[in-house]
Scaffold this active site. Structure first.
Site, short mmCIF file in Angstrom:
data_model
loop_
_atom_site.label_atom_id
_atom_site.label_comp_id
_atom_site.label_asym_id
_atom_site.label_seq_id
_atom_site.Cartn_x
_atom_site.Cartn_y
_atom_site.Cartn_z
N ASN A 29 0.83 -1.20 0.00
CA ASN A 29 0.00 0.00 0.00
C ASN A 29 0.87 1.25 0.00
O ASN A 29 1.96 1.28 0.56
CB ASN A 29 -0.99 0.01 1.17
CG ASN A 29 -0.34 -0.08 2.54
OD1 ASN A 29 0.61 -0.82 2.75
ND2 ASN A 29 -0.87 0.68 3.49
N GLU A 42 -3.12 -4.62 -3.24
CA GLU A 42 -3.68 -5.51 -4.25
C GLU A 42 -3.67 -4.85 -5.63
O GLU A 42 -3.30 -5.47 -6.63
CB GLU A 42 -5.13 -5.90 -3.90
CG GLU A 42 -5.26 -6.64 -2.59
CD GLU A 42 -5.53 -5.74 -1.39
OE1 GLU A 42 -6.25 -6.17 -0.48
OE2 GLU A 42 -5.03 -4.59 -1.36
N CYS A 77 -10.55 -4.11 -0.32
CA CYS A 77 -11.60 -3.08 -0.31
C CYS A 77 -12.46 -3.21 -1.56
O CYS A 77 -12.16 -3.99 -2.47
CB CYS A 77 -10.97 -1.69 -0.22
SG CYS A 77 -10.21 -1.12 -1.76
#
Length: 120
Positions: A29, A42, A77
């Site tokens: 991230n 991701e 998310c």
């Protein structure tokens, strides 16, 4: 996860996506002070793979630590789920780590009503 840029939340996430050809692309991230431009691990892993010409994926593994350094489960998310949906089939495997235990889900399980290009 070690290369996470998370000075605001302290929430470190790492991801590794496996292409159908057997290549692995890692991501972490990357936060931003404005928050909305933050990029999840991701999506970094998938973007790296796509930028190298890979567009079919078999699985992704996600691991995370909270701001106290404790390992926690981090489910992708909604934006990450939609990006996965762009390139992956319902049986795409998602491996999440929680306190040393690996939990496995399919894309269909975590995003049952996918918005896909076929509806456009």
């Amino acid at each position: 996860m070690e290369n996470s840029y998370s000075p605001y939340s302290g929430f470190q996430v790492g991801a590794a996506v496996l292409t159908k050809e057997g290549s692995i692309f890692k991501g972490t991230n990357i936060e931003n002070a404005a928050y909305s431009p933050t990029i999840c691990a991701e999506r970094v892993a998938i973007a790296k793979a796509v930028s190298e010409g890979h567009k079919e994926f078999a699985a992704i593994a996600v691991t995370a630590k909270n701001s106290e350094g404790e390992e926690v489960m981090a489910s992708p998310c909604g934006v990450c789920r939609q990006v996965m949906s762009e390139f992956c089939q319902d049986d795409f495997q998602i491996f999440l780590e929680e306190k040393g235990e690996i939990k496995e889900y399919s894309l269909a399980q975590i995003l049952p009503l996918r918005f896909v290009k076929e509806v456009l």
